[in-house]
Design a protein around this motif. Sequence first.
Motif, PDB file in Angstrom:
ATOM      1  N   HIS A  94      -6.279 -10.980  -3.547  1.00 35.35           N
ATOM      2  CA  HIS A  94      -6.602 -12.046  -4.595  1.00 35.35           C
ATOM      3  C   HIS A  94      -6.036 -13.460  -3.854  1.00 35.35           C
ATOM      4  CE1 HIS A  94      -7.238 -14.763  -7.932  1.00 35.35           C
ATOM      5  NE2 HIS A  94      -8.150 -13.756  -8.642  1.00 35.35           N
ATOM      6  N   PRO A  95      -6.874 -14.342  -3.655  1.00 32.22           N
ATOM      7  CA  PRO A  95      -6.273 -15.689  -3.089  1.00 32.22           C
ATOM      8  C   PRO A  95      -5.284 -16.290  -4.015  1.00 32.22           C
ATOM      9  CG  PRO A  95      -8.663 -16.015  -4.012  1.00 32.22           C
ATOM     10  CD  PRO A  95      -8.180 -14.502  -3.818  1.00 32.22           C
ATOM     11  N   ASP A  96      -5.124 -16.219  -5.298  1.00 30.59           N
ATOM     12  CA  ASP A  96      -4.153 -16.817  -6.115  1.00 30.59           C
ATOM     13  C   ASP A  96      -2.708 -16.229  -5.612  1.00 30.59           C
ATOM     14  OD1 ASP A  96      -6.094 -18.464  -6.974  1.00 30.59           O
ATOM     15  OD2 ASP A  96      -6.116 -17.389  -9.037  1.00 30.59           O
ATOM     16  N   PHE A  97      -2.747 -15.089  -5.201  1.00 30.78           N
ATOM     17  CA  PHE A  97      -1.309 -14.449  -4.920  1.00 30.78           C
ATOM     18  C   PHE A  97      -0.947 -14.306  -3.331  1.00 30.78           C
ATOM     19  CE2 PHE A  97      -3.153 -13.352  -8.943  1.00 30.78           C
ATOM     20  CZ  PHE A  97      -1.845 -13.218  -9.959  1.00 30.78           C
ATOM     21  N   ARG A  98      -1.873 -14.744  -2.500  1.00 33.77           N
ATOM     22  CA  ARG A  98      -1.581 -14.465  -1.076  1.00 33.77           C
ATOM     23  C   ARG A  98      -0.421 -15.070  -0.669  1.00 33.77           C
ATOM     24  NH1 ARG A  98      -8.090 -15.218   0.907  1.00 33.77           N
ATOM     25  NH2 ARG A  98      -8.724 -13.527  -0.387  1.00 33.77           N
ATOM     26  N   HIS A  99      -0.122 -16.411  -1.312  1.00 33.68           N
ATOM     27  CA  HIS A  99       0.971 -17.210  -0.730  1.00 33.68           C
ATOM     28  C   HIS A  99       2.357 -16.426  -0.926  1.00 33.68           C
ATOM     29  CE1 HIS A  99       1.147 -17.780  -5.337  1.00 33.68           C
ATOM     30  NE2 HIS A  99       2.394 -18.014  -5.034  1.00 33.68           N
ATOM     31  N   LYS A 100       2.357 -15.531  -1.943  1.00 37.32           N
ATOM     32  CA  LYS A 100       3.746 -14.505  -1.841  1.00 37.32           C
ATOM     33  C   LYS A 100       3.752 -13.800  -0.801  1.00 37.32           C
ATOM     34  CE  LYS A 100       2.874 -14.411  -7.089  1.00 37.32           C
ATOM     35  NZ  LYS A 100       4.265 -15.044  -7.409  1.00 37.32           N
ATOM     36  N   PHE A 101       2.843 -13.590   0.170  1.00 42.33           N
ATOM     37  CA  PHE A 101       3.094 -12.794   1.385  1.00 42.33           C
ATOM     38  C   PHE A 101       3.118 -13.862   2.557  1.00 42.33           C
ATOM     39  CE2 PHE A 101       1.553  -9.786  -1.682  1.00 42.33           C
ATOM     40  CZ  PHE A 101       2.076  -8.742  -1.561  1.00 42.33           C
ATOM     41  N   HIS A 102       2.280 -14.958   2.263  1.00 47.01           N
ATOM     42  CA  HIS A 102       2.033 -15.998   3.533  1.00 47.01           C
ATOM     43  C   HIS A 102       3.417 -16.544   3.670  1.00 47.01           C
ATOM     44  CE1 HIS A 102      -0.330 -17.810   6.302  1.00 47.01           C
ATOM     45  NE2 HIS A 102       0.008 -19.036   5.781  1.00 47.01           N
ATOM     46  N   PHE A 107       8.212 -14.718  -0.256  1.00 45.38           N
ATOM     47  CA  PHE A 107       8.407 -13.401  -0.159  1.00 45.38           C
ATOM     48  C   PHE A 107       9.520 -12.619  -0.468  1.00 45.38           C
ATOM     49  CE2 PHE A 107       8.612  -9.276   2.304  1.00 45.38           C
ATOM     50  CZ  PHE A 107       7.516  -8.588   1.916  1.00 45.38           C
ATOM     51  N   ASP A 108      10.563 -13.422   0.253  1.00 47.47           N
ATOM     52  CA  ASP A 108      11.987 -12.829   0.111  1.00 47.47           C
ATOM     53  C   ASP A 108      12.486 -13.114  -1.408  1.00 47.47           C
ATOM     54  OD1 ASP A 108      12.273 -12.273   2.586  1.00 47.47           O
ATOM     55  OD2 ASP A 108      13.758 -13.231   2.965  1.00 47.47           O
ATOM     56  N   ARG A 109      11.776 -13.982  -2.038  1.00 46.33           N
ATOM     57  CA  ARG A 109      12.180 -14.234  -3.687  1.00 46.33           C
ATOM     58  C   ARG A 109      11.437 -13.266  -4.335  1.00 46.33           C
ATOM     59  NH1 ARG A 109      11.234 -20.360  -2.943  1.00 46.33           N
ATOM     60  NH2 ARG A 109      13.248 -21.258  -2.852  1.00 46.33           N
ATOM     61  N   LEU A 307      12.568  -3.309   3.267  1.00 43.98           N
ATOM     62  CA  LEU A 307      11.246  -4.139   3.588  1.00 43.98           C
ATOM     63  C   LEU A 307      11.626  -5.270   4.605  1.00 43.98           C
ATOM     64  CD1 LEU A 307       8.223  -4.447   2.678  1.00 43.98           C
ATOM     65  CD2 LEU A 307       8.934  -5.954   0.788  1.00 43.98           C
ATOM     66  N   VAL A 308      10.601  -5.452   5.486  1.00 43.09           N
ATOM     67  CA  VAL A 308      10.857  -6.718   6.430  1.00 43.09           C
ATOM     68  C   VAL A 308       9.873  -7.755   5.847  1.00 43.09           C
ATOM     69  CG1 VAL A 308      10.593  -7.550   8.608  1.00 43.09           C
ATOM     70  CG2 VAL A 308      11.520  -5.447   8.164  1.00 43.09           C
ATOM     71  N   GLU A 309       8.466  -7.513   5.510  1.00 41.65           N
ATOM     72  CA  GLU A 309       7.576  -8.316   5.407  1.00 41.65           C
ATOM     73  C   GLU A 309       6.204  -7.612   4.972  1.00 41.65           C
ATOM     74  OE1 GLU A 309       6.809 -11.143   8.422  1.00 41.65           O
ATOM     75  OE2 GLU A 309       5.556  -9.727   9.471  1.00 41.65           O
ATOM     76  N   GLY A 310       5.258  -8.415   4.203  1.00 41.92           N
ATOM     77  CA  GLY A 310       3.970  -7.579   3.711  1.00 41.92           C
ATOM     78  C   GLY A 310       2.969  -8.670   4.460  1.00 41.92           C
ATOM     79  N   ASN A 311       1.921  -8.166   4.892  1.00 43.48           N
ATOM     80  CA  ASN A 311       0.922  -8.752   5.545  1.00 43.48           C
ATOM     81  C   ASN A 311      -0.400  -8.532   4.632  1.00 43.48           C
ATOM     82  OD1 ASN A 311       2.238  -9.878   8.472  1.00 43.48           O
ATOM     83  ND2 ASN A 311       2.712  -7.664   8.040  1.00 43.48           N
ATOM     84  N   TRP A 312      -0.714  -9.594   4.098  1.00 46.61           N
ATOM     85  CA  TRP A 312      -1.820  -9.533   3.315  1.00 46.61           C
ATOM     86  C   TRP A 312      -3.014  -9.499   4.191  1.00 46.61           C
ATOM     87  CZ3 TRP A 312      -6.284 -12.629   3.116  1.00 46.61           C
ATOM     88  CH2 TRP A 312      -6.165 -13.836   3.776  1.00 46.61           C
TER      89      TRP A 312
END
Length: 340
Positions: A94-102, A107-109, A307-312
Amino acid sequence: MPSQGLGLAPRLRYLAARARRIDVGSVVERAKETSQQHGKWTPAVLVDMLWSAGFRQVGFQDYVDYDFAILSRAERATYMTHPVSNELSQKYDHPDFRHKFHDKVEFDRVFSEHLHREWMIVEDDNADAVRAFTERHGTIVTKEPVGQAGTGVHRYRAEDVDDWDAFHRGLLERGEVLIEEVIRQHADLAAVCPGTVNTTRVTAFFDGENTHILAMAQKFGRGAVSDQMTFGGFYTMLDENGHAVGPGYDSHAHVHEKHPDSGFVIADFQLPMVDEVKAFVDRVARVVPQVQYVGWDIVVTPDGPVLVEGNWGAGVYENKPSVTGIRTGHKPRYRAAIGF
């Protein structure tokens, strides 16, 4: 899960964007590279590449990386490709939530409890805190909030810093505002490459109830701060039990039967704590359920996965037939889980 399809409009928009950006010279070079590697006639390869891109959703680099020149139509159909992966990302993330990964800071928060390491933000007035953090850990990793393929990631040692005010100021000026403690990886990973934290890419889909693991790839570095290909890294696919299916390879025609630095035989690699990794992926996939299709980068430590990161925009890691002898990919697994 019943098939939901992947809409025609997004596909046409993607193709139109690709057509506008196409680098004809680069495509020709890829065709020449493929023809030399597999003994094929270059014009025929070029036509096949263009046909596959236009009508089979196969990226030009996908064609090269996954040896499509030597595969039958049925074999090709089993491979996941970047254009198809892009459609899945657009449909299920969902585009409204992609920033949490980008955004790496965000993302760390959001995923803080799953990082299992200390981190902090560089601000105008916290030079003393940055020094204390760096001296406490000895070596730190800094990240720019937005970057991909390992860009914007840096590593510093406290013993190399002479002027802490200048160091702090430099971080701010360069936009390296996220600082993290260096991950201590499991001995089985360090045996392959101790100088880089070697991540496991787990591509997964959360359907709202269950998390489906679609593919697993083990990345290995060459001693740099990142194991990405831009830093000389490479990868090997893992089977369901976390065992390497063959040698390592990258997108630059490099094949590694052994790690170039340690001499470790890549095909002998076994990911430790596989069951714990799968359970960990299920937990992190539920944190932001609106982003369903994710490529998770995980590191196994002596105490378990972190976890290092998540890539949407999950990207694609696939099997290379000329290296492994395996002539099928992971697309059936994607179809079974997602229903497209």
